[in-house]
Design a protein around this motif. Structure first.
Motif: not given
Length: 252
Positions: A117-132, A144-153
């Motif tokens: 998980l570290t070092p990392c950047q938090a809350e990274v805004d991403l946008y692609s016009e090509r992908l929409g 360059s590994t995407p990581s998402i946080i889930r608050t459930g089990r």
């Protein structure tokens, strides 16, 4: 041809819960009922402690030092969250009390995964016009590994199907930005003390793009069917959805 407004990854999350949520949110922004416990846990996981490669001194394999630091952050969040979010102070205090009992287990799980998980950047805004597509990635982990946080089990094995789709969406966006083919990502389940690394397959990315196209049609005004398993209890669009269904039933 990409539409003028990108489909957000949060739109996809909303669609997976119930496609009609996307429709009614388009007509009138639905109220976001924030759960204090979920907001608190995610804020804790995105604290600066987990954004660098210098974990707290004494954060040994049992997570003792890390647990102490997390408790200090939790104490600060108890005061700050009611100022940042529209959350009653009493709800935040109750959520802090509940989460404090889980801190040791969370810290123990994190300690064995800090290198992922570290070092990392938090809350990274991403946008692609090509992908929409657009979205805010919870964590950009090493390599360059995407990581998402889930608050459930966490599920007994692997990750939840919904999490796989969301992760694939972020992998598409991140890969477009970095000029890489990203085929692995992380899903963090702090309540279970787990960080699971998973492969992202082509079929996952393809499904994201199919969902993007369905959501575009909904945003253009097409009312989708309501799934039989739709979670109607507590839904912010329930009244409008049922009245719309009753109106249509008079004509068909």
């Amino acid at each position: 041809m990409p539409s003028s407004q990108p489909v957000r990854i949060s739109d996809i999350s909303q669609y997976l819960r119930c496609p009609r949520l996307v429709y009614f949110d388009r007509l009138e922004r639905l109220p976001q009922n924030q759960d204090a416990g979920r907001v608190l846990l995610k804020s804790l996981m995105l604290s600066p402690l987990l954004q660098d490669d210098c974990p707290a001194e004494g954060a040994a394999s049992d997570g003792g030092g890390l647990a102490d630091r997390l408790k200090l952050i939790l104490s600060a969040l108890k005061e700050e969250l009611p100022l940042v979010y529209h959350l009653p102070a009493g709800d935040v205090e109750a959520a802090c009390w509940e989460l404090e009992g889980e801190i040791d287990a969370i810290a123990c799980g994190l300690c064995s995964n800090l290198d992922l998980l570290t070092p990392c950047q938090a809350e990274v805004d991403l946008y692609s016009e090509r992908l929409g597509l657009s979205g805010r990635l919870d964590r950009l982990a090493p390599g360059s590994t995407p990581s998402i946080i889930r608050t459930g089990r966490a599920p007994p094995d692997g990750i939840w199907k919904r999490d796989r789709i969301l992760l694939a969406g972020y992998a598409l966006l991140l890969g477009e930005r970095e000029g890489l083919h990203i085929d692995r990502g992380l899903v963090e389940y702090p309540r279970s003390g787990l960080v699971r690394s998973v492969q992202i397959f082509g079929v996952d990315r393809a499904r994201v793009l199919r969902l993007r196209d369905r959501i575009r049609l909904i945003k253009e005004g097409r009312l989708p069917d309501r799934p039989e398993e739709a979670p109607c209890e507590g839904c912010p669009a329930r009244e409008r959805c049922e009245s719309r269904y009753s109106l249509l039933s008079k004509f068909f």
